[in-house]
Design a protein around this motif. Sequence first.
Motif, PDB file in Angstrom:
ATOM      1  N   ARG A 151       0.838  -1.208   0.000  1.00  0.00           N
ATOM      2  CA  ARG A 151       0.000   0.000   0.000  1.00  0.00           C
ATOM      3  C   ARG A 151       0.873   1.258   0.000  1.00  0.00           C
ATOM      4  NH1 ARG A 151      -5.638  -0.385   1.383  1.00  0.00           N
ATOM      5  NH2 ARG A 151      -6.220  -2.547   1.729  1.00  0.00           N
ATOM      6  N   LEU A 152       1.935   1.238   0.780  1.00  0.00           N
ATOM      7  CA  LEU A 152       2.832   2.401   0.822  1.00  0.00           C
ATOM      8  C   LEU A 152       3.527   2.603  -0.523  1.00  0.00           C
ATOM      9  CD1 LEU A 152       4.337   1.957   4.395  1.00  0.00           C
ATOM     10  CD2 LEU A 152       2.637   3.637   3.658  1.00  0.00           C
ATOM     11  N   ALA A 153       3.940   1.513  -1.166  1.00  0.00           N
ATOM     12  CA  ALA A 153       4.583   1.622  -2.481  1.00  0.00           C
ATOM     13  C   ALA A 153       3.594   2.183  -3.507  1.00  0.00           C
ATOM     14  CB  ALA A 153       5.099   0.258  -2.922  1.00  0.00           C
ATOM     15  N   ARG A 154       2.359   1.737  -3.432  1.00  0.00           N
ATOM     16  CA  ARG A 154       1.335   2.234  -4.357  1.00  0.00           C
ATOM     17  C   ARG A 154       1.109   3.732  -4.159  1.00  0.00           C
ATOM     18  NH1 ARG A 154      -4.628   0.938  -3.564  1.00  0.00           N
ATOM     19  NH2 ARG A 154      -5.511   2.378  -5.041  1.00  0.00           N
ATOM     20  N   SER A 155       1.156   4.177  -2.898  1.00  0.00           N
ATOM     21  CA  SER A 155       0.921   5.599  -2.631  1.00  0.00           C
ATOM     22  C   SER A 155       2.025   6.472  -3.221  1.00  0.00           C
ATOM     23  CB  SER A 155       0.795   5.858  -1.125  1.00  0.00           C
ATOM     24  OG  SER A 155       2.045   5.784  -0.479  1.00  0.00           O
ATOM     25  N   GLU A 156       3.222   5.947  -3.309  1.00  0.00           N
ATOM     26  CA  GLU A 156       4.355   6.695  -3.870  1.00  0.00           C
ATOM     27  C   GLU A 156       4.200   6.943  -5.368  1.00  0.00           C
ATOM     28  OE1 GLU A 156       7.428   8.039  -2.654  1.00  0.00           O
ATOM     29  OE2 GLU A 156       6.238   7.982  -0.836  1.00  0.00           O
ATOM     30  N   SER A 157       3.511   6.035  -6.051  1.00  0.00           N
ATOM     31  CA  SER A 157       3.386   6.146  -7.505  1.00  0.00           C
ATOM     32  C   SER A 157       2.162   6.960  -7.936  1.00  0.00           C
ATOM     33  CB  SER A 157       3.302   4.748  -8.127  1.00  0.00           C
ATOM     34  OG  SER A 157       2.105   4.111  -7.727  1.00  0.00           O
ATOM     35  N   TYR A 158       1.357   7.394  -6.999  1.00  0.00           N
ATOM     36  CA  TYR A 158       0.130   8.105  -7.347  1.00  0.00           C
ATOM     37  C   TYR A 158       0.417   9.530  -7.816  1.00  0.00           C
ATOM     38  CZ  TYR A 158      -4.507  10.079  -7.091  1.00  0.00           C
ATOM     39  OH  TYR A 158      -5.673  10.710  -7.399  1.00  0.00           O
ATOM     40  N   ARG A 159      -0.208   9.927  -8.910  1.00  0.00           N
ATOM     41  CA  ARG A 159      -0.066  11.286  -9.432  1.00  0.00           C
ATOM     42  C   ARG A 159      -1.245  12.121  -8.973  1.00  0.00           C
ATOM     43  NH1 ARG A 159       2.710  10.259 -15.228  1.00  0.00           N
ATOM     44  NH2 ARG A 159       3.679   8.373 -14.524  1.00  0.00           N
ATOM     45  N   VAL A 160      -0.960  13.262  -8.441  1.00  0.00           N
ATOM     46  CA  VAL A 160      -2.001  14.172  -7.948  1.00  0.00           C
ATOM     47  C   VAL A 160      -2.729  14.777  -9.148  1.00  0.00           C
ATOM     48  CG1 VAL A 160      -2.437  16.259  -6.608  1.00  0.00           C
ATOM     49  CG2 VAL A 160      -0.614  14.688  -5.908  1.00  0.00           C
ATOM     50  N   PRO A 161      -4.073  14.699  -9.165  1.00  0.00           N
ATOM     51  CA  PRO A 161      -4.822  15.291 -10.279  1.00  0.00           C
ATOM     52  C   PRO A 161      -4.607  16.806 -10.355  1.00  0.00           C
ATOM     53  CG  PRO A 161      -6.252  13.928  -8.918  1.00  0.00           C
ATOM     54  CD  PRO A 161      -4.951  14.059  -8.197  1.00  0.00           C
ATOM     55  N   PRO A 162      -4.690  17.365 -11.563  1.00  0.00           N
ATOM     56  CA  PRO A 162      -4.567  18.824 -11.694  1.00  0.00           C
ATOM     57  C   PRO A 162      -5.633  19.532 -10.859  1.00  0.00           C
ATOM     58  CG  PRO A 162      -4.624  17.752 -13.846  1.00  0.00           C
ATOM     59  CD  PRO A 162      -4.921  16.703 -12.833  1.00  0.00           C
ATOM     60  N   HIS A 163      -5.289  20.651 -10.307  1.00  0.00           N
ATOM     61  CA  HIS A 163      -6.201  21.497  -9.531  1.00  0.00           C
ATOM     62  C   HIS A 163      -6.699  20.838  -8.239  1.00  0.00           C
ATOM     63  CE1 HIS A 163      -6.066  23.888 -13.120  1.00  0.00           C
ATOM     64  NE2 HIS A 163      -6.598  22.913 -13.818  1.00  0.00           N
ATOM     65  N   ALA A 164      -6.001  19.817  -7.792  1.00  0.00           N
ATOM     66  CA  ALA A 164      -6.422  19.136  -6.561  1.00  0.00           C
ATOM     67  C   ALA A 164      -6.087  19.985  -5.341  1.00  0.00           C
ATOM     68  CB  ALA A 164      -5.748  17.774  -6.437  1.00  0.00           C
ATOM     69  N   LEU A 165      -6.986  19.957  -4.407  1.00  0.00           N
ATOM     70  CA  LEU A 165      -6.750  20.543  -3.099  1.00  0.00           C
ATOM     71  C   LEU A 165      -6.018  19.468  -2.290  1.00  0.00           C
ATOM     72  CD1 LEU A 165      -7.245  22.542  -0.781  1.00  0.00           C
ATOM     73  CD2 LEU A 165      -9.499  21.515  -0.523  1.00  0.00           C
ATOM     74  N   VAL A 166      -4.817  19.749  -1.829  1.00  0.00           N
ATOM     75  CA  VAL A 166      -4.025  18.765  -1.086  1.00  0.00           C
ATOM     76  C   VAL A 166      -4.043  19.124   0.392  1.00  0.00           C
ATOM     77  CG1 VAL A 166      -1.744  17.711  -0.822  1.00  0.00           C
ATOM     78  CG2 VAL A 166      -2.559  18.353  -3.101  1.00  0.00           C
ATOM     79  N   ILE A 167      -4.473  18.170   1.209  1.00  0.00           N
ATOM     80  CA  ILE A 167      -4.542  18.335   2.660  1.00  0.00           C
ATOM     81  C   ILE A 167      -3.584  17.335   3.299  1.00  0.00           C
ATOM     82  CG2 ILE A 167      -6.025  18.189   4.710  1.00  0.00           C
ATOM     83  CD1 ILE A 167      -6.917  20.439   2.875  1.00  0.00           C
ATOM     84  N   ARG A 168      -2.573  17.850   3.996  1.00  0.00           N
ATOM     85  CA  ARG A 168      -1.654  16.965   4.735  1.00  0.00           C
ATOM     86  C   ARG A 168      -2.257  16.682   6.101  1.00  0.00           C
ATOM     87  NH1 ARG A 168       2.841  14.976   2.674  1.00  0.00           N
ATOM     88  NH2 ARG A 168       3.693  14.663   4.729  1.00  0.00           N
ATOM     89  N   ASN A 169      -2.279  15.419   6.450  1.00  0.00           N
ATOM     90  CA  ASN A 169      -2.888  14.981   7.698  1.00  0.00           C
ATOM     91  C   ASN A 169      -1.861  14.234   8.548  1.00  0.00           C
ATOM     92  OD1 ASN A 169      -4.846  14.421   9.643  1.00  0.00           O
ATOM     93  ND2 ASN A 169      -5.505  12.556   8.620  1.00  0.00           N
ATOM     94  N   ASP A 170      -0.758  14.913   8.855  1.00  0.00           N
ATOM     95  CA  ASP A 170       0.286  14.333   9.702  1.00  0.00           C
ATOM     96  C   ASP A 170       0.140  14.731  11.165  1.00  0.00           C
ATOM     97  OD1 ASP A 170       1.977  12.862   7.926  1.00  0.00           O
ATOM     98  OD2 ASP A 170       2.675  14.758   7.106  1.00  0.00           O
ATOM     99  N   GLY A 171      -0.535  15.832  11.413  1.00  0.00           N
ATOM    100  CA  GLY A 171      -0.611  16.371  12.771  1.00  0.00           C
ATOM    101  C   GLY A 171      -1.966  16.149  13.402  1.00  0.00           C
ATOM    102  N   TYR A 172      -2.527  17.239  13.919  1.00  0.00           N
ATOM    103  CA  TYR A 172      -3.824  17.151  14.590  1.00  0.00           C
ATOM    104  C   TYR A 172      -4.944  17.016  13.573  1.00  0.00           C
ATOM    105  CZ  TYR A 172      -1.376  18.713  18.762  1.00  0.00           C
ATOM    106  OH  TYR A 172      -0.517  18.806  19.814  1.00  0.00           O
ATOM    107  N   LEU A 173      -5.860  16.108  13.845  1.00  0.00           N
ATOM    108  CA  LEU A 173      -6.999  15.875  12.971  1.00  0.00           C
ATOM    109  C   LEU A 173      -7.813  17.152  12.763  1.00  0.00           C
ATOM    110  CD1 LEU A 173      -8.878  14.014  11.374  1.00  0.00           C
ATOM    111  CD2 LEU A 173      -9.964  13.400  13.557  1.00  0.00           C
ATOM    112  N   ALA A 174      -8.032  17.912  13.819  1.00  0.00           N
ATOM    113  CA  ALA A 174      -8.819  19.149  13.715  1.00  0.00           C
ATOM    114  C   ALA A 174      -8.170  20.141  12.750  1.00  0.00           C
ATOM    115  CB  ALA A 174      -9.002  19.781  15.088  1.00  0.00           C
ATOM    116  N   ASP A 175      -6.842  20.160  12.678  1.00  0.00           N
ATOM    117  CA  ASP A 175      -6.158  21.065  11.748  1.00  0.00           C
ATOM    118  C   ASP A 175      -6.449  20.669  10.303  1.00  0.00           C
ATOM    119  OD1 ASP A 175      -5.090  22.433  13.903  1.00  0.00           O
ATOM    120  OD2 ASP A 175      -3.129  21.454  13.780  1.00  0.00           O
ATOM    121  N   ALA A 176      -6.348  19.378   9.998  1.00  0.00           N
ATOM    122  CA  ALA A 176      -6.618  18.915   8.631  1.00  0.00           C
ATOM    123  C   ALA A 176      -8.085  19.144   8.279  1.00  0.00           C
ATOM    124  CB  ALA A 176      -6.263  17.437   8.496  1.00  0.00           C
ATOM    125  N   GLY A 177      -8.992  18.839   9.191  1.00  0.00           N
ATOM    126  CA  GLY A 177     -10.418  19.048   8.935  1.00  0.00           C
ATOM    127  C   GLY A 177     -10.755  20.513   8.724  1.00  0.00           C
TER     128      GLY A 177
END
Length: 191
Positions: free
Chosen positions: A144-170
Motif C-alpha cells: 500500500r505504501l509503495a502504491r501511494s508513492e506512484s500516485y499522481r495528484v490530479p490537476p487542480h487538486a486541493l491537497v490536505i496533509r494529515n500528519d498532525g492534529y486531525l482538527a487542523d486537517a479538517g
Amino acid sequence: MSSGRLYYVMGPSGAGKDSVLGWVREHGISHGVLCAHRYITRPAHAGGENHVALSEAEFQSRERRGLFVLTWQAHGLHYGIGREVEQWLLRGADVLVNGSRGAYELACERFPAIRPVLITASQECMARRLAARGRESDIDIAARLARSESYRVPPHALVIRNDGYLADAGARLLSAIQRNSMEQEVALPER
C-alpha cells in the motif's frame, strides 16, 4: 439557488481520509457541507468509516436498479455512492464523497465541475496508522505504501496533509470549501 459542488476525496490508505471526513461530518453541517455515505459490501462492525453495509446480493440489486451514481471495486469489496448526492447538489449543498483514485476519471465524467481533494500524510505516519488498524500484514502495508508513492495528484487538486492534529486537517478542508463557495458566488452572473 446555485448548485453545490462535489468534492471528491481520495488518498492512500493510512492517510486518514475517514478520520478527516468524520471530523468534517461533525463540524461542517453549519457550513452547508454534507458528507455522502459509501455503500460497501463490508460488515458495519469492521471498523473504519461510517458506511452503509450491504450484502453482495443487495449491492448488485441496487446497482441493477440504477441507485448508485458511482460504483467501483477495490480490495475484494464493492463500493457505491448513492444517487441522493445528485439531489443534494441540485439543492445547493457542497458534498464530500470518499472516492477511489481508480474511479476518479468516471467521477469526472459524471460530475464535470468536480473538485479533487487529496488527503495525504508522510510514509511513516501512514505506516503507523495501517499497522494500528490491524487489517493488513506487513507485506500488505508495504504494498500500500509503495502504491501511494506512484500516485499522481490530479490537476487542480486541493491537497490536505494529515500528519498532525486531525482538527487542523479538517479545518483546512472546510476553509478551502468555504473559500471556493465564496468564489463561486462572486462569479455568478447577475439575473
